[in-house]
Design a protein around this motif. Sequence first.
Motif, mmCIF file in Angstrom:
data_model
loop_
_atom_site.group_PDB
_atom_site.id
_atom_site.type_symbol
_atom_site.label_atom_id
_atom_site.label_comp_id
_atom_site.label_asym_id
_atom_site.label_seq_id
_atom_site.Cartn_x
_atom_site.Cartn_y
_atom_site.Cartn_z
ATOM 1 N N TYR A 227 25.177 -6.682 -10.020
ATOM 2 C CA TYR A 227 24.542 -7.099 -11.266
ATOM 3 C C TYR A 227 23.081 -7.453 -10.967
ATOM 4 N N TYR A 228 22.235 -7.220 -11.947
ATOM 5 C CA TYR A 228 20.851 -7.691 -11.833
ATOM 6 C C TYR A 228 20.446 -8.235 -13.195
ATOM 7 N N ASP A 229 20.215 -9.541 -13.253
ATOM 8 C CA ASP A 229 19.925 -10.214 -14.521
ATOM 9 C C ASP A 229 18.443 -10.542 -14.625
ATOM 10 N N PHE A 230 17.832 -10.119 -15.744
ATOM 11 C CA PHE A 230 16.457 -10.479 -16.087
ATOM 12 C C PHE A 230 16.519 -11.517 -17.205
ATOM 13 N N THR A 231 15.853 -12.645 -17.024
ATOM 14 C CA THR A 231 15.861 -13.711 -18.027
ATOM 15 C C THR A 231 14.438 -14.028 -18.452
ATOM 16 N N GLY A 232 14.190 -14.053 -19.766
ATOM 17 C CA GLY A 232 12.863 -14.318 -20.294
ATOM 18 C C GLY A 232 12.628 -15.796 -20.546
ATOM 19 N N ASN A 233 11.469 -16.107 -21.096
ATOM 20 C CA ASN A 233 11.110 -17.479 -21.429
ATOM 21 C C ASN A 233 11.736 -17.902 -22.751
ATOM 22 N N LYS A 234 11.855 -19.186 -22.958
ATOM 23 C CA LYS A 234 12.401 -19.719 -24.203
ATOM 24 C C LYS A 234 11.549 -19.266 -25.386
ATOM 25 N N GLY A 235 12.214 -18.761 -26.409
ATOM 26 C CA GLY A 235 11.521 -18.346 -27.619
ATOM 27 C C GLY A 235 10.989 -16.931 -27.592
ATOM 28 N N ASP A 236 10.935 -16.284 -26.410
ATOM 29 C CA ASP A 236 10.461 -14.906 -26.332
ATOM 30 C C ASP A 236 11.608 -13.938 -26.597
ATOM 31 N N ASN A 237 11.247 -12.722 -27.028
ATOM 32 C CA ASN A 237 12.251 -11.669 -27.179
ATOM 33 C C ASN A 237 12.350 -10.796 -25.938
ATOM 34 N N GLY A 238 11.273 -10.735 -25.150
ATOM 35 C CA GLY A 238 11.274 -9.932 -23.943
ATOM 36 C C GLY A 238 11.936 -10.662 -22.783
ATOM 37 N N PRO A 239 12.793 -9.984 -21.999
ATOM 38 C CA PRO A 239 13.554 -10.661 -20.950
ATOM 39 C C PRO A 239 12.915 -10.625 -19.563
ATOM 40 N N PHE A 240 11.692 -10.110 -19.424
ATOM 41 C CA PHE A 240 11.155 -9.845 -18.089
ATOM 42 C C PHE A 240 10.106 -10.861 -17.631
ATOM 43 N N GLY A 241 9.965 -11.991 -18.306
ATOM 44 C CA GLY A 241 8.861 -12.877 -17.969
ATOM 45 C C GLY A 241 9.200 -14.096 -17.155
ATOM 46 N N ASN A 242 10.472 -14.330 -16.778
ATOM 47 C CA ASN A 242 10.785 -15.622 -16.177
ATOM 48 C C ASN A 242 11.582 -15.518 -14.883
ATOM 49 N N LEU A 243 12.868 -15.203 -14.961
ATOM 50 C CA LEU A 243 13.778 -15.331 -13.829
ATOM 51 C C LEU A 243 14.531 -14.029 -13.592
ATOM 52 N N ASN A 244 14.682 -13.648 -12.328
ATOM 53 C CA ASN A 244 15.500 -12.498 -11.938
ATOM 54 C C ASN A 244 16.519 -12.951 -10.900
ATOM 55 N N ARG A 245 17.758 -12.472 -11.049
ATOM 56 C CA ARG A 245 18.796 -12.766 -10.053
ATOM 57 C C ARG A 245 19.623 -11.513 -9.774
ATOM 58 N N LEU A 246 19.868 -11.288 -8.492
ATOM 59 C CA LEU A 246 20.726 -10.209 -8.015
ATOM 60 C C LEU A 246 22.071 -10.799 -7.610
ATOM 61 N N ARG A 247 23.166 -10.162 -8.057
ATOM 62 C CA ARG A 247 24.512 -10.676 -7.764
ATOM 63 C C ARG A 247 25.361 -9.543 -7.188
ATOM 64 N N LEU A 248 25.972 -9.806 -6.030
ATOM 65 C CA LEU A 248 26.817 -8.825 -5.351
ATOM 66 C C LEU A 248 28.252 -9.347 -5.305
ATOM 67 N N GLU A 249 29.194 -8.482 -5.687
ATOM 68 C CA GLU A 249 30.614 -8.834 -5.643
ATOM 69 C C GLU A 249 31.388 -7.715 -4.957
ATOM 70 N N SER A 250 32.516 -8.062 -4.369
ATOM 71 C CA SER A 250 33.364 -7.067 -3.699
ATOM 72 C C SER A 250 34.819 -7.400 -4.006
ATOM 73 N N TRP A 251 35.338 -6.792 -5.073
ATOM 74 C CA TRP A 251 36.659 -7.141 -5.586
ATOM 75 C C TRP A 251 37.770 -6.385 -4.864
ATOM 76 N N ILE A 252 38.879 -7.070 -4.659
ATOM 77 C CA ILE A 252 40.140 -6.467 -4.227
ATOM 78 C C ILE A 252 41.181 -6.809 -5.288
ATOM 79 N N PHE A 253 41.793 -5.784 -5.891
ATOM 80 C CA PHE A 253 42.787 -5.991 -6.945
ATOM 81 C C PHE A 253 44.178 -5.643 -6.422
ATOM 82 N N PHE A 254 45.127 -6.511 -6.757
ATOM 83 C CA PHE A 254 46.532 -6.287 -6.422
ATOM 84 C C PHE A 254 47.314 -6.004 -7.697
#
Length: 303
Positions: A227-254
């Motif tokens: 996952y890669y999440d882009f988060t904008g500033n409060k009140g803005d419509n654009g999501p690219f002005g504030n915070l970015n986070r990369l999330r890695l997961e490795s699922w095993i399903f039974f």
Amino acid sequence: MRQIYFCSLLLLCPLMTLAQEAKFKLAPYVNATTSIKEGLIEAGPEMSWDKVEKGKSFMLRPVIRLPLTNKSENVLQIDRFTSTWKSVLSAQFTRDKTQAVGRISRHSLTGQVEYGYANYKYYPGGNSNVEISNGENSYAFEIKYAGFFSKGESGAKQFSPQFRLRYAYDWKAAAEASVLNAPNPGGFLTITNIVVEAPSARPVFSPAFSLQIYPGKGNFSYAPTIYYDFTGNKGDNGPFGNLNRLRLESWIFFYPAVKDSPNVKIGISPFLSLRTKGADSFNKAEYGGMITLKFGTTFLQFL
């Protein structure tokens, strides 16, 4: 030492998610559906049309999503006064290119629109006698692709690449603050926890990719996910002005029963979350684990 051990366990397994879905046939092309996901319930009709000879199918699903609980009552409320509802309209087109013999190939594209309304109360300045109530509108858009590929023979490996693009503009209440009250007649000081700030909304754009893999035998499948999440500033419509986070997961399903009931699965995954831009209340690198129990999903469905 015991406290460190206990906190380590909390970091490893901070989240357990239960999901359940049920369908009831109402008419030749209409099902009534209900599902419970992450403390929310969805209910509504599901209309589907299939052209088996051409390998095409189309599904339309308008539903209402509501929380199962709130702070004061452990009860579900569905009426015109409900202030936490969200309407969801999703449409799915599936193209199945599988022939009588040979490889299995299937593609599915889903579009979804969400709209919701919620009422927020807060007390500026910490004065419990001055209440302000705001009603805010939230919305989201989502596009999702899922493919399925296999050789079409017994014991063959199965692959399901899945990709998602999601934009959301959701209002959230501010956190409660501890406010010191005036001394009572006995001279004692008390504290009240109330919300003192107005609600806020940050736009979020979240692309995600997952590759579901089943080796063809056994009761386990595997799903590396990013996952890669882009988060904008409060009140803005654009999501690219504030915070970015990369999330890695490795699922095993039974799968307790692969042949008879493959739509029940239990999953476990470690995760690593890295902040690549901006600042938030978490560490730059966060790690832990997740457990999920799912019912009513297709064999390799994930995103």
